[in-house]
Design a protein around this motif. Structure first.
Motif, PDB file in Angstrom:
ATOM      1  N   MET A   1     -12.156  14.272   9.413  1.00  0.00           N
ATOM      2  CA  MET A   1     -11.626  14.002  10.736  1.00  0.00           C
ATOM      3  C   MET A   1     -12.616  13.082  11.477  1.00  0.00           C
ATOM      4  SD  MET A   1      -8.788  15.119  12.331  1.00  0.00           S
ATOM      5  CE  MET A   1      -7.977  16.645  12.059  1.00  0.00           C
ATOM      6  N   SER A   2     -12.096  12.097  12.152  1.00  0.00           N
ATOM      7  CA  SER A   2     -12.945  11.170  12.885  1.00  0.00           C
ATOM      8  C   SER A   2     -13.098  11.629  14.334  1.00  0.00           C
ATOM      9  CB  SER A   2     -12.312   9.780  12.863  1.00  0.00           C
ATOM     10  OG  SER A   2     -11.118   9.812  13.622  1.00  0.00           O
ATOM     11  N   ARG A   3     -13.930  10.914  15.078  1.00  0.00           N
ATOM     12  CA  ARG A   3     -14.088  11.211  16.498  1.00  0.00           C
ATOM     13  C   ARG A   3     -12.765  11.079  17.233  1.00  0.00           C
ATOM     14  NH1 ARG A   3     -18.856   7.189  17.242  1.00  0.00           N
ATOM     15  NH2 ARG A   3     -17.008   5.917  17.263  1.00  0.00           N
ATOM     16  N   SER A   4     -11.900  10.207  16.730  1.00  0.00           N
ATOM     17  CA  SER A   4     -10.607   9.985  17.387  1.00  0.00           C
ATOM     18  C   SER A   4      -9.577  11.032  16.978  1.00  0.00           C
ATOM     19  CB  SER A   4     -10.091   8.596  17.038  1.00  0.00           C
ATOM     20  OG  SER A   4      -9.880   8.508  15.637  1.00  0.00           O
ATOM     21  N   GLY A   5      -9.953  11.943  16.060  1.00  0.00           N
ATOM     22  CA  GLY A   5      -9.014  12.945  15.596  1.00  0.00           C
ATOM     23  C   GLY A   5      -8.127  12.469  14.464  1.00  0.00           C
ATOM     24  N   VAL A   6      -8.415  11.275  13.950  1.00  0.00           N
ATOM     25  CA  VAL A   6      -7.612  10.706  12.866  1.00  0.00           C
ATOM     26  C   VAL A   6      -8.154  11.202  11.528  1.00  0.00           C
ATOM     27  CG1 VAL A   6      -6.936   8.550  11.740  1.00  0.00           C
ATOM     28  CG2 VAL A   6      -7.001   8.683  14.227  1.00  0.00           C
ATOM     29  N   ALA A   7      -7.244  11.643  10.660  1.00  0.00           N
ATOM     30  CA  ALA A   7      -7.631  12.135   9.334  1.00  0.00           C
ATOM     31  C   ALA A   7      -7.378  11.047   8.288  1.00  0.00           C
ATOM     32  CB  ALA A   7      -6.814  13.372   8.992  1.00  0.00           C
ATOM     33  N   VAL A   8      -7.978  11.238   7.121  1.00  0.00           N
ATOM     34  CA  VAL A   8      -7.760  10.318   6.002  1.00  0.00           C
ATOM     35  C   VAL A   8      -6.758  10.973   5.048  1.00  0.00           C
ATOM     36  CG1 VAL A   8      -8.853   9.096   4.087  1.00  0.00           C
ATOM     37  CG2 VAL A   8     -10.104   9.408   6.235  1.00  0.00           C
ATOM     38  N   ALA A   9      -5.658  10.307   4.790  1.00  0.00           N
ATOM     39  CA  ALA A   9      -4.628  10.853   3.897  1.00  0.00           C
ATOM     40  C   ALA A   9      -5.160  10.924   2.466  1.00  0.00           C
ATOM     41  CB  ALA A   9      -3.383   9.967   3.947  1.00  0.00           C
ATOM     42  N   ASP A  10      -4.707  11.943   1.720  1.00  0.00           N
ATOM     43  CA  ASP A  10      -5.115  12.087   0.318  1.00  0.00           C
ATOM     44  C   ASP A  10      -4.798  10.836  -0.486  1.00  0.00           C
ATOM     45  OD1 ASP A  10      -6.041  14.618   0.823  1.00  0.00           O
ATOM     46  OD2 ASP A  10      -4.266  15.633   0.027  1.00  0.00           O
ATOM     47  N   GLU A  11      -3.635  10.221  -0.198  1.00  0.00           N
ATOM     48  CA  GLU A  11      -3.236   9.018  -0.932  1.00  0.00           C
ATOM     49  C   GLU A  11      -4.245   7.878  -0.743  1.00  0.00           C
ATOM     50  OE1 GLU A  11      -0.538   6.727   2.409  1.00  0.00           O
ATOM     51  OE2 GLU A  11       0.475   7.442   0.627  1.00  0.00           O
ATOM     52  N   SER A  12      -4.922   7.864   0.402  1.00  0.00           N
ATOM     53  CA  SER A  12      -5.921   6.820   0.670  1.00  0.00           C
ATOM     54  C   SER A  12      -7.098   6.953  -0.290  1.00  0.00           C
ATOM     55  CB  SER A  12      -6.411   6.906   2.116  1.00  0.00           C
ATOM     56  OG  SER A  12      -5.338   6.668   3.004  1.00  0.00           O
ATOM     57  N   LEU A  13      -7.507   8.200  -0.538  1.00  0.00           N
ATOM     58  CA  LEU A  13      -8.614   8.449  -1.471  1.00  0.00           C
ATOM     59  C   LEU A  13      -8.168   8.205  -2.908  1.00  0.00           C
ATOM     60  CD1 LEU A  13     -10.057  11.690   0.144  1.00  0.00           C
ATOM     61  CD2 LEU A  13     -10.806   9.330   0.444  1.00  0.00           C
ATOM     62  N   THR A  14      -6.947   8.608  -3.237  1.00  0.00           N
ATOM     63  CA  THR A  14      -6.421   8.400  -4.589  1.00  0.00           C
ATOM     64  C   THR A  14      -6.370   6.912  -4.918  1.00  0.00           C
ATOM     65  OG1 THR A  14      -5.117  10.412  -4.420  1.00  0.00           O
ATOM     66  CG2 THR A  14      -4.449   8.838  -6.120  1.00  0.00           C
ATOM     67  N   ALA A  15      -5.865   6.114  -3.984  1.00  0.00           N
ATOM     68  CA  ALA A  15      -5.775   4.665  -4.207  1.00  0.00           C
ATOM     69  C   ALA A  15      -7.167   4.066  -4.393  1.00  0.00           C
ATOM     70  CB  ALA A  15      -5.056   3.994  -3.038  1.00  0.00           C
ATOM     71  N   PHE A  16      -8.128   4.532  -3.592  1.00  0.00           N
ATOM     72  CA  PHE A  16      -9.498   4.029  -3.719  1.00  0.00           C
ATOM     73  C   PHE A  16     -10.071   4.361  -5.097  1.00  0.00           C
ATOM     74  CE2 PHE A  16     -14.097   4.736  -3.372  1.00  0.00           C
ATOM     75  CZ  PHE A  16     -14.498   3.455  -3.025  1.00  0.00           C
ATOM     76  N   ASN A  17      -9.883   5.602  -5.543  1.00  0.00           N
ATOM     77  CA  ASN A  17     -10.399   5.983  -6.864  1.00  0.00           C
ATOM     78  C   ASN A  17      -9.698   5.221  -7.986  1.00  0.00           C
ATOM     79  OD1 ASN A  17     -12.466   7.730  -6.072  1.00  0.00           O
ATOM     80  ND2 ASN A  17     -10.999   9.369  -5.708  1.00  0.00           N
ATOM     81  N   ASP A  18      -8.412   4.933  -7.805  1.00  0.00           N
ATOM     82  CA  ASP A  18      -7.696   4.107  -8.785  1.00  0.00           C
ATOM     83  C   ASP A  18      -8.305   2.709  -8.866  1.00  0.00           C
ATOM     84  OD1 ASP A  18      -5.994   6.176  -9.402  1.00  0.00           O
ATOM     85  OD2 ASP A  18      -4.295   5.395  -8.251  1.00  0.00           O
ATOM     86  N   LEU A  19      -8.723   2.190  -7.724  1.00  0.00           N
ATOM     87  CA  LEU A  19      -9.366   0.867  -7.700  1.00  0.00           C
ATOM     88  C   LEU A  19     -10.753   0.944  -8.326  1.00  0.00           C
ATOM     89  CD1 LEU A  19      -9.490  -1.749  -4.898  1.00  0.00           C
ATOM     90  CD2 LEU A  19     -11.631  -0.875  -5.793  1.00  0.00           C
ATOM     91  N   LYS A  20     -11.527   1.929  -7.880  1.00  0.00           N
ATOM     92  CA  LYS A  20     -12.932   2.018  -8.302  1.00  0.00           C
ATOM     93  C   LYS A  20     -13.078   2.404  -9.771  1.00  0.00           C
ATOM     94  CE  LYS A  20     -15.793   5.497  -7.235  1.00  0.00           C
ATOM     95  NZ  LYS A  20     -16.651   6.397  -6.452  1.00  0.00           N
ATOM     96  N   LEU A  21     -12.362   3.425 -10.187  1.00  0.00           N
ATOM     97  CA  LEU A  21     -12.542   3.966 -11.532  1.00  0.00           C
ATOM     98  C   LEU A  21     -11.544   3.402 -12.531  1.00  0.00           C
ATOM     99  CD1 LEU A  21     -13.038   7.669 -10.411  1.00  0.00           C
ATOM    100  CD2 LEU A  21     -14.816   5.998 -10.930  1.00  0.00           C
ATOM    101  N   GLY A  22     -10.295   3.269 -12.080  1.00  0.00           N
ATOM    102  CA  GLY A  22      -9.248   2.850 -13.001  1.00  0.00           C
ATOM    103  C   GLY A  22      -8.995   1.358 -13.014  1.00  0.00           C
ATOM    104  N   LYS A  23      -9.594   0.656 -12.012  1.00  0.00           N
ATOM    105  CA  LYS A  23      -9.376  -0.794 -11.887  1.00  0.00           C
ATOM    106  C   LYS A  23      -7.884  -1.125 -11.844  1.00  0.00           C
ATOM    107  CE  LYS A  23     -13.774  -1.984 -12.078  1.00  0.00           C
ATOM    108  NZ  LYS A  23     -14.440  -2.442 -10.889  1.00  0.00           N
ATOM    109  N   LYS A  24      -7.089  -0.214 -11.264  1.00  0.00           N
ATOM    110  CA  LYS A  24      -5.640  -0.434 -11.164  1.00  0.00           C
ATOM    111  C   LYS A  24      -5.299  -1.425 -10.059  1.00  0.00           C
ATOM    112  CE  LYS A  24      -4.186   4.155 -12.705  1.00  0.00           C
ATOM    113  NZ  LYS A  24      -3.670   5.437 -12.238  1.00  0.00           N
ATOM    114  N   HIS A  25      -6.154  -1.513  -9.063  1.00  0.00           N
ATOM    115  CA  HIS A  25      -5.894  -2.382  -7.917  1.00  0.00           C
ATOM    116  C   HIS A  25      -7.048  -3.350  -7.747  1.00  0.00           C
ATOM    117  CE1 HIS A  25      -3.052   0.788  -7.098  1.00  0.00           C
ATOM    118  NE2 HIS A  25      -3.990   1.640  -6.730  1.00  0.00           N
ATOM    119  N   LYS A  26      -6.749  -4.486  -7.141  1.00  0.00           N
ATOM    120  CA  LYS A  26      -7.780  -5.436  -6.730  1.00  0.00           C
ATOM    121  C   LYS A  26      -8.136  -5.196  -5.269  1.00  0.00           C
ATOM    122  CE  LYS A  26     -10.400  -8.971  -7.561  1.00  0.00           C
ATOM    123  NZ  LYS A  26     -11.532  -8.804  -8.450  1.00  0.00           N
TER     124      LYS A  26
END
Length: 141
Positions: A1-26
């Motif tokens: 949770m941020s100072r603004s009360g905004v959360a990070v969606a699970d899909e946001s982390l999944t997409a990042f890991n797909d980019l970082k580990l799986g190289k699925k995204h540029k």
């Protein structure tokens, strides 16, 4: 949770890991959901042309982005790759949007492990390939 009360969606982390580990995204473009309570994935792409990425950054809207930035090392050392976090907050975006994105950035940034450089862009000169190249090569020495 941020100072603004905004959360990070699970899909946001999944997409990042797909980019970082799986190289699925540029690259990944993130946005706030309609109720401004969660950071969600707006788009992922495997397009390697940096200009295509830049075209996805709107002139009047804030976004976050992750880009798997590849560049050549001088002296024949070959290619390197760094994950770059972008906070896109153009001067022409509404003040309220800039404030929400600024106060929500840390929640997303902390959740993404493995980012090598941060780029804050308020106009296209700050996110141009050469500017980002300068940033990532400075952080790698």
């Amino acid at each position: 949770m941020s100072r603004s009360g905004v959360a990070v969606a699970d899909e946001s982390l999944t997409a990042f890991n797909d980019l970082k580990l799986g190289k699925k995204h540029k690259f990944i473009i993130y946005t706030l959901n309609d109720s401004k309570t969660e950071i969600v994935v707006e788009e992922t792409s495997s397009e390697t042309d940096y200009d295509v990425f830049l075209e996805k950054l709107p002139e009047n809207e804030c976004k976050y982005a992750i880009y798997d930035f590849e560049y050549e090392i001088g002296g024949g050392e070959g290619k390197r790759s760094k994950i770059v976090f972008f906070t896109w907050s153009p001067d022409t975006a509404p003040i309220r949007a800039k404030m929400v994105y600024a106060s929500s950035k840390d929640a997303l940034r902390r959740a993404l492990n493995g980012v090598a450089a941060d780029v804050q862009g308020t106009d296209f000169s700050e996110v141009a390939y050469e500017s980002v190249l300068d940033r990532v090569t400075r952080t790698s020495h």
